[in-house]
Design a protein around this motif. Structure first.
Motif, PDB file in Angstrom:
ATOM      1  N   GLU A  86       0.856  -1.188   0.000  1.00  0.00           N
ATOM      2  CA  GLU A  86       0.000   0.000   0.000  1.00  0.00           C
ATOM      3  C   GLU A  86       0.891   1.236   0.000  1.00  0.00           C
ATOM      4  O   GLU A  86       1.889   1.286   0.696  1.00  0.00           O
ATOM      5  CB  GLU A  86      -0.884   0.015   1.253  1.00  0.00           C
ATOM      6  CG  GLU A  86      -1.810  -1.190   1.377  1.00  0.00           C
ATOM      7  CD  GLU A  86      -2.982  -1.149   0.403  1.00  0.00           C
ATOM      8  OE1 GLU A  86      -3.519  -0.055   0.178  1.00  0.00           O
ATOM      9  OE2 GLU A  86      -3.327  -2.216  -0.128  1.00  0.00           O
ATOM     10  N   GLY A  87       0.469   2.236  -0.751  1.00  0.00           N
ATOM     11  CA  GLY A  87       1.183   3.501  -0.771  1.00  0.00           C
ATOM     12  C   GLY A  87       0.420   4.534   0.036  1.00  0.00           C
ATOM     13  O   GLY A  87      -0.572   4.229   0.697  1.00  0.00           O
ATOM     14  N   ALA A  88       0.877   5.759  -0.046  1.00  0.00           N
ATOM     15  CA  ALA A  88       0.198   6.859   0.638  1.00  0.00           C
ATOM     16  C   ALA A  88      -1.129   7.150  -0.052  1.00  0.00           C
ATOM     17  O   ALA A  88      -1.312   6.838  -1.227  1.00  0.00           O
ATOM     18  CB  ALA A  88       1.081   8.099   0.614  1.00  0.00           C
ATOM     19  N   ALA A  89      -2.034   7.739   0.679  1.00  0.00           N
ATOM     20  CA  ALA A  89      -3.322   8.202   0.149  1.00  0.00           C
ATOM     21  C   ALA A  89      -4.101   7.086  -0.530  1.00  0.00           C
ATOM     22  O   ALA A  89      -4.736   7.299  -1.558  1.00  0.00           O
ATOM     23  CB  ALA A  89      -3.109   9.376  -0.796  1.00  0.00           C
ATOM     24  N   ALA A 147      -8.085  18.763  -5.595  1.00  0.00           N
ATOM     25  CA  ALA A 147      -8.787  18.116  -4.481  1.00  0.00           C
ATOM     26  C   ALA A 147      -7.847  17.204  -3.694  1.00  0.00           C
ATOM     27  O   ALA A 147      -7.888  17.172  -2.456  1.00  0.00           O
ATOM     28  CB  ALA A 147      -9.988  17.323  -5.000  1.00  0.00           C
ATOM     29  N   ASP A 148      -6.989  16.478  -4.401  1.00  0.00           N
ATOM     30  CA  ASP A 148      -6.005  15.621  -3.713  1.00  0.00           C
ATOM     31  C   ASP A 148      -5.106  16.454  -2.808  1.00  0.00           C
ATOM     32  O   ASP A 148      -4.861  16.099  -1.649  1.00  0.00           O
ATOM     33  CB  ASP A 148      -5.136  14.866  -4.722  1.00  0.00           C
ATOM     34  CG  ASP A 148      -5.861  13.745  -5.428  1.00  0.00           C
ATOM     35  OD1 ASP A 148      -6.987  13.384  -5.019  1.00  0.00           O
ATOM     36  OD2 ASP A 148      -5.289  13.212  -6.402  1.00  0.00           O
ATOM     37  N   TRP A 149      -4.597  17.561  -3.342  1.00  0.00           N
ATOM     38  CA  TRP A 149      -3.713  18.409  -2.548  1.00  0.00           C
ATOM     39  C   TRP A 149      -4.443  19.013  -1.358  1.00  0.00           C
ATOM     40  O   TRP A 149      -3.856  19.150  -0.275  1.00  0.00           O
ATOM     41  CB  TRP A 149      -3.064  19.487  -3.417  1.00  0.00           C
ATOM     42  CG  TRP A 149      -1.976  18.888  -4.249  1.00  0.00           C
ATOM     43  CD1 TRP A 149      -2.029  18.565  -5.568  1.00  0.00           C
ATOM     44  CD2 TRP A 149      -0.689  18.464  -3.789  1.00  0.00           C
ATOM     45  NE1 TRP A 149      -0.857  17.982  -5.963  1.00  0.00           N
ATOM     46  CE2 TRP A 149      -0.008  17.914  -4.897  1.00  0.00           C
ATOM     47  CE3 TRP A 149      -0.040  18.505  -2.559  1.00  0.00           C
ATOM     48  CZ2 TRP A 149       1.286  17.407  -4.807  1.00  0.00           C
ATOM     49  CZ3 TRP A 149       1.251  17.998  -2.475  1.00  0.00           C
ATOM     50  CH2 TRP A 149       1.896  17.458  -3.572  1.00  0.00           C
ATOM     51  N   LEU A 150      -5.700  19.351  -1.516  1.00  0.00           N
ATOM     52  CA  LEU A 150      -6.482  19.854  -0.379  1.00  0.00           C
ATOM     53  C   LEU A 150      -6.671  18.752   0.669  1.00  0.00           C
ATOM     54  O   LEU A 150      -6.640  19.029   1.872  1.00  0.00           O
ATOM     55  CB  LEU A 150      -7.827  20.396  -0.850  1.00  0.00           C
ATOM     56  CG  LEU A 150      -7.758  21.701  -1.638  1.00  0.00           C
ATOM     57  CD1 LEU A 150      -9.127  22.043  -2.227  1.00  0.00           C
ATOM     58  CD2 LEU A 150      -7.234  22.839  -0.772  1.00  0.00           C
ATOM     59  N   GLN A 151      -6.858  17.503   0.215  1.00  0.00           N
ATOM     60  CA  GLN A 151      -6.947  16.379   1.162  1.00  0.00           C
ATOM     61  C   GLN A 151      -5.644  16.240   1.948  1.00  0.00           C
ATOM     62  O   GLN A 151      -5.659  16.052   3.173  1.00  0.00           O
ATOM     63  CB  GLN A 151      -7.258  15.063   0.426  1.00  0.00           C
ATOM     64  CG  GLN A 151      -8.600  15.023  -0.247  1.00  0.00           C
ATOM     65  CD  GLN A 151      -9.762  14.950   0.743  1.00  0.00           C
ATOM     66  OE1 GLN A 151      -9.586  14.797   1.943  1.00  0.00           O
ATOM     67  NE2 GLN A 151     -10.957  15.073   0.216  1.00  0.00           N
ATOM     68  N   TYR A 152      -4.517  16.318   1.240  1.00  0.00           N
ATOM     69  CA  TYR A 152      -3.213  16.262   1.922  1.00  0.00           C
ATOM     70  C   TYR A 152      -3.070  17.409   2.925  1.00  0.00           C
ATOM     71  O   TYR A 152      -2.595  17.219   4.042  1.00  0.00           O
ATOM     72  CB  TYR A 152      -2.054  16.329   0.926  1.00  0.00           C
ATOM     73  CG  TYR A 152      -1.843  15.076   0.132  1.00  0.00           C
ATOM     74  CD1 TYR A 152      -1.643  13.844   0.751  1.00  0.00           C
ATOM     75  CD2 TYR A 152      -1.810  15.120  -1.256  1.00  0.00           C
ATOM     76  CE1 TYR A 152      -1.432  12.701   0.004  1.00  0.00           C
ATOM     77  CE2 TYR A 152      -1.602  13.972  -2.007  1.00  0.00           C
ATOM     78  CZ  TYR A 152      -1.412  12.767  -1.363  1.00  0.00           C
ATOM     79  OH  TYR A 152      -1.192  11.640  -2.101  1.00  0.00           O
ATOM     80  N   ALA A 153      -3.463  18.607   2.515  1.00  0.00           N
ATOM     81  CA  ALA A 153      -3.365  19.767   3.400  1.00  0.00           C
ATOM     82  C   ALA A 153      -4.246  19.589   4.630  1.00  0.00           C
ATOM     83  O   ALA A 153      -3.835  19.906   5.754  1.00  0.00           O
ATOM     84  CB  ALA A 153      -3.749  21.047   2.646  1.00  0.00           C
ATOM     85  N   TRP A 154      -5.459  19.093   4.440  1.00  0.00           N
ATOM     86  CA  TRP A 154      -6.368  18.879   5.563  1.00  0.00           C
ATOM     87  C   TRP A 154      -5.795  17.839   6.523  1.00  0.00           C
ATOM     88  O   TRP A 154      -5.813  18.038   7.739  1.00  0.00           O
ATOM     89  CB  TRP A 154      -7.746  18.447   5.070  1.00  0.00           C
ATOM     90  CG  TRP A 154      -8.696  18.216   6.201  1.00  0.00           C
ATOM     91  CD1 TRP A 154      -9.110  17.014   6.704  1.00  0.00           C
ATOM     92  CD2 TRP A 154      -9.305  19.216   7.027  1.00  0.00           C
ATOM     93  NE1 TRP A 154      -9.947  17.206   7.771  1.00  0.00           N
ATOM     94  CE2 TRP A 154     -10.090  18.549   7.980  1.00  0.00           C
ATOM     95  CE3 TRP A 154      -9.268  20.601   7.035  1.00  0.00           C
ATOM     96  CZ2 TRP A 154     -10.832  19.226   8.940  1.00  0.00           C
ATOM     97  CZ3 TRP A 154     -10.009  21.268   7.980  1.00  0.00           C
ATOM     98  CH2 TRP A 154     -10.777  20.579   8.916  1.00  0.00           C
ATOM     99  N   THR A 155      -5.274  16.740   5.987  1.00  0.00           N
ATOM    100  CA  THR A 155      -4.671  15.701   6.830  1.00  0.00           C
ATOM    101  C   THR A 155      -3.489  16.256   7.604  1.00  0.00           C
ATOM    102  O   THR A 155      -3.338  16.003   8.799  1.00  0.00           O
ATOM    103  CB  THR A 155      -4.236  14.502   5.960  1.00  0.00           C
ATOM    104  OG1 THR A 155      -5.383  14.003   5.271  1.00  0.00           O
ATOM    105  CG2 THR A 155      -3.616  13.404   6.790  1.00  0.00           C
TER     106      THR A 155
END
Length: 163
Positions: A86-89, A147-155
């Motif tokens: 498994e990788g990130a995200a 959206a992916d980058w916003l998910q990373y930022a939120w996490t």
């Protein structure tokens, strides 16, 4: 294996003939597109605005990640790769399997950097033939990248607040 291939890869693990076949498929695809476009009177754009280059690049990035790393597209990679982790995200890690052309396709499909060249080539051909449609598709893939980058930022924000 040819003499040059033996000198390049003394263990016989690099599928040079498969790589050559893939390169020929890519070249034949783009060449065929160019011939058909010319016959149909499709003109190349005089220039590609910088915004479109960014849009095409972002879309190629996301398309390559979707094809090479997404769980849902595992069915495309499964005949050529095996899951190794498994990788990130929630991405997955695959490694190529088999020999010859099967191995070469596995190398391609398990590498987002490799797939991005094919994705960019496809998008550029589409951009020439149907620029408005291609911009729409690229806009959607670009929005997914944001959206992916916003998910990373939120996490990251949540982890920072908790720790």
């Amino acid at each position: 294996m040819t003499t040059d291939a033996v000198r390049y890869d003394d263990r016989g693990e690099v599928p040079l003939a498969g790589y050559a076949a893939l390169a020929c498929v890519f070249a034949a695809g783009t060449g065929t597109f160019a011939l058909l476009a010319r016959r149909r009177g499709i003109e190349l754009p005089e220039r590609v605005p910088p915004w479109d280059v960014v849009l095409l690049g972002t879309a190629a990035y996301k398309a390559s990640r979707l094809l090479a790393r997404d769980k849902v597209t595992s069915f495309v990679r499964a005949p050529f790769t095996r899951r190794t982790g498994e990788g990130a995200a929630n991405e997955v890690m695959d490694e190529p399997r088999g020999r010859g052309p099967r191995r070469a396709v596995g190398d391609l499909l398990s590498c987002p950097f490799c797939v991005s060249a094919w994705a960019a080539g496809t998008l550029v051909c589409s951009y020439v033939a149907a620029p408005r449609l291609t911009r729409l598709v690229c806009g959607g893939l670009g929005a997914l990248t944001v959206a992916d980058w916003l998910q990373y930022a939120w996490t990251w924000t949540q982890r920072t607040a908790e720790g």
